[in-house]
Write a protein that holds these residues in place. Structure first.
Motif, short mmCIF file in Angstrom:
data_model
loop_
_atom_site.label_atom_id
_atom_site.label_comp_id
_atom_site.label_asym_id
_atom_site.label_seq_id
_atom_site.Cartn_x
_atom_site.Cartn_y
_atom_site.Cartn_z
N HIS A 176 57.44 58.72 48.09
CA HIS A 176 57.50 57.52 47.40
C HIS A 176 57.15 57.32 46.12
CE1 HIS A 176 53.61 55.54 45.84
NE2 HIS A 176 53.25 55.44 46.73
N SER A 177 57.33 55.49 45.93
CA SER A 177 57.41 55.62 43.91
C SER A 177 56.57 54.69 43.87
CB SER A 177 58.85 55.02 43.47
OG SER A 177 59.04 54.40 42.55
N GLU A 178 56.09 55.26 42.40
CA GLU A 178 54.54 53.99 42.32
C GLU A 178 55.29 53.48 40.92
OE1 GLU A 178 49.90 54.46 41.94
OE2 GLU A 178 51.27 56.37 42.35
N ASN A 179 54.93 52.08 40.47
CA ASN A 179 55.55 51.74 38.95
C ASN A 179 53.74 51.84 38.68
OD1 ASN A 179 55.46 50.89 36.50
ND2 ASN A 179 56.82 48.58 37.61
N LEU A 180 53.44 52.30 36.85
CA LEU A 180 51.96 52.35 36.25
C LEU A 180 52.27 51.98 34.62
CD1 LEU A 180 51.54 56.47 37.00
CD2 LEU A 180 50.40 54.05 38.16
N ARG A 181 52.79 50.98 35.33
CA ARG A 181 53.42 50.21 33.42
C ARG A 181 51.54 49.93 33.18
NH1 ARG A 181 52.65 44.56 33.00
NH2 ARG A 181 53.14 44.40 35.04
N GLN A 182 51.28 49.09 33.61
CA GLN A 182 49.40 48.74 33.57
C GLN A 182 49.36 49.53 32.54
OE1 GLN A 182 47.99 44.92 35.72
NE2 GLN A 182 49.26 46.34 36.80
N HIS A 183 48.96 51.14 32.95
CA HIS A 183 48.42 51.74 32.36
C HIS A 183 48.86 52.59 31.88
CE1 HIS A 183 46.62 52.91 37.03
NE2 HIS A 183 47.28 52.23 37.45
N TYR A 184 49.98 52.73 31.82
CA TYR A 184 50.68 52.98 29.82
C TYR A 184 50.24 51.59 28.72
CZ TYR A 184 53.54 56.53 27.38
OH TYR A 184 53.83 57.55 27.25
N ALA A 185 50.38 50.65 29.11
CA ALA A 185 49.20 49.67 28.30
C ALA A 185 48.29 50.08 27.95
CB ALA A 185 49.59 48.42 28.76
N LEU A 186 47.58 50.30 28.91
CA LEU A 186 46.58 50.63 28.96
C LEU A 186 46.21 51.96 27.40
CD1 LEU A 186 44.03 49.85 32.06
CD2 LEU A 186 44.18 48.94 29.64
#
Length: 423
Positions: free
Chosen positions: A343-353
Motif C-alpha cells: 500500500h502507498s498513500e500520499n499525505l501531502r495536504q496533511h503536512y501543509a496543515l
C-alpha cells in the motif's frame, strides 16, 4: 553617477516590485500601499544582496537581522513568502552592469560578508568532512539540526514532540489530536498486537515508541542519532511508566543488529540517508524483520522521480545532505530487495496543515523561542516552515506512507483484502 539603494534594488527585479522596499539611505521603491514591506537596515545587508543575488542573499540578510519584513510575523512569514514567490523574481546582472551598480552605490571594493553562523557550507565544499552519509558525517549533520534545544522543539512542536507530518480527520483538528492519529494509523497499518516487537528507526523524541507501547502493548525499541532526543525520550518514557515496554537508544540505525521484529517503522528518516543508499537501507530494515513482518516507511517525497537538488536554503540552513526523490523510486528500492509493497498513500495536504500549526506555535511563543535559540535561528525556522507549507500546498513536495511486508517461509506474507484503514 551615484544611484540610490532603492533604484539599484529595483534593477535586480524582473517584472516590477510587489512589495514596498526601503533602505537605510532613505530611498525606496515599490508601491507604498503594499501589504508587505522590506527594509534594508545597513551596508552589510546590502553586501549580502549584491554578492549573492537572489534568494540566498535575501536569506542571509534576513537571518542576520539586516533585512526586515513588515506585514507578517517572523514566526509565520507565509503571506510574505507567497507574494515573493509568485510576484518577485531576481535576475543576475552581467558583470559590467553589476560593477556599474556597485560603483554607483559608492561601495568601492565589495567583499562578501561572512555567512550567518546558521549556514552550512555548500556540499561541494564539505567533501573534506568525509563521504556523504558516512556514519560520522550523518551524526554531525543530525546533531546540527536536531540538537538545537529540546525546549525550543517543545514550544514549536507541542506536547507530542512529533517532528513529522500529522494526520487530520478534518482541517480544524488540533495538532495533538492529529499527531496521535498519525501514530495510531501507523500502528494499525503495521497490525500491531500486544506482545509484539517494534523497531522505530530515526525515532526522534520517542512518540511512536511510546504510542505503540501504551496503546498496543508492544515492546518498542527506538533509535536516534540525536543525543538530546534520546535523553529527552528516556525521561518521557520513565514519566509515563512505560520503561518495561519502551526503550530509546542513541544509535545509528545501521548499528541495530537485533532481528526478529514483528514490525519496523521509519518516520522521517529516509530523507537523510541519500538516494543512492536506499537499497542498502531497505535491505537492512528487511533483515530486522521476522518472516511475515511489516515495514512502514513515512517520508517526504517529490512529485516526480528525477534528480533535483534541494536548493541552497534547505541544504545550507535546514537539512544538510538531505535528498528527496519520488515515491516510485522509494517503492522500487523496497521491491528490489524482496519486500512486497502492499500500500502507498500520499499525505501531502496533511503536512501543509501540520506546518501551519508549527508556525502558529512559533509565532505564539516567539519571545521564549528567541530567548532559547536566538533570533537568527528562530527566523530560519519561520522561513523554513512557512516555505515548506507552500511547497506541500502546491504539490512541489509530497509525503508518502509505503507499507511493505517480508515474505515468510511459505511465500508472500498474509495481508487482508481490505484493511479498515484504507476506507
Amino acid at each position: 553617477m551615484n544611484v540610490s539603494i532603492g533604484d539599484a534594488f529595483a534593477t535586480l527585479i524582473r517584472g516590477g516590485m510587489p512589495v514596498h522596499f526601503t533602505a537605510y539611505d532613505g530611498s525606496e521603491t515599490g508601491p507604498r500601499d503594499a501589504a508587505i514591506g522590506l527594509h534594508l537596515r545597513n551596508q552589510r545587508g546590502l553586501a549580502y544582496l549584491l554578492t549573492a543575488p537572489g534568494d540566498l542573499g535575501m536569506v542571509r540578510a534576513y537571518v542576520m537581522g539586516d533585512l526586515d519584513l513588515s506585514g507578517v510575523h517572523p514566526g509565520d512569514p507565509y503571506d510574505a513568502l507567497v507574494l515573493l514567490k509568485d510576484h518577485m523574481e531576481f535576475r543576475v546582472p552581467p558583470p559590467a552592469e553589476a560593477l556599474s551598480i556597485v560603483r554607483g552605490l559608492g561601495l568601492g571594493l565589495l567583499r562578501p560578508p561572512p555567512p550567518p553562523p546558521q549556514e552550512h557550507l555548500p556540499r561541494w565544499r564539505r567533501a573534506v568532512e568525509g563521504m556523504r552519509h558516512s556514519m560520522a558525517r550523518d551524526a554531525g549533520v543530525i546533531a546540527r539540526h536536531y540538537d538545537v534545544s529540546n525546549r525550543f522543539y517543545e514550544l514549536v512542536l507541542g506536547p507530542s514532540m512529533a517532528y513529522t507530518c500529522a494526520v487530520y480527520e478534518r482541517a480544524d483538528v488540533a495538532l495533538e489530536e492529529a499527531q496521535a492519529a498519525k501514530f495510531d494509523l501507523i500502528c494499525r497499518k503495521l497490525a500491531l498486537e500486544p506482545g509484539q516487537r517494534l523497531l522505530d528507526v530515526g525515532c526522534g523524541w520517542g512518540g511512536m515508541v511510546q504510542h505503540a507501547a501504551r496503546e498496543y502493548g508492544v515492546r518498542s525499541l527506538g533509535v536516534t542519532l540525536s543525543l538530546q532526543q534520546a535523553e529527552w525520550a528516556k525521561k518521557a518514557i520513565d514519566r509515563a511508566g512505560l520503561g518495561d515496554l519502551a526503550e530509546v537508544r542513541h544509535l545509528d540505525y545501521r548499528d541495530v543488529l537485533e532481528t526478529g521484529f514483528d514490525a519496523v517503522s521509519s518516520i522521517g528518516l529516509t530523507e537523510h540517508i541519500g538516494v543512492r543508499n536506499h537499497a542498502a537501507y531497505f535491505a537492512h530494515l528487511r533483515d530486522r524483520l521476522r518472516p511475515g513482518g511489516r515495514l512502514l516507511n513515512h517520508c517526504i517525497t517529490r512529485s516526480h522521480n528525477r534528480k533535483q537538488e534541494t536548493g541552497a536554503f534547505i541544504d545550507r540552513y535546514v537539512f544538510p545532505d538531505g535528498e528527496l526523490i519520488g515515491s516510485g523510486s522509494i517503492i522500487r528500492a523496497a521491491q528490489d530487495v524482496g519486500l512486497e509493497v502492499e500500500h502507498s498513500e500520499n499525505l501531502r495536504q496533511h503536512y501543509a496543515l501540520t506546518l501551519a500549526h508549527w508556525c502558529r506555535n512559533l509565532e505564539a511563543n516567539w519571545d521564549e523561542c528567541v530567548a532559547e535559540v536566538g533570533e537568527s535561528t528562530a527566523r530560519v525556522w519561520g522561513l523554513y516552515m512557512a516555505g515548506s507549507r507552500i511547497g506541500f500546498e502546491r504539490g512541489e513536495v509530497e509525503l508518502h506512507h509505503v507499507l511493505a511486508t517480508r515474505a515468510d517461509e511459505d511465500g508472500p506474507a498474509p495481508f487482508p483484502l481490505r484493511p479498515d484503514w484504507t476506507a
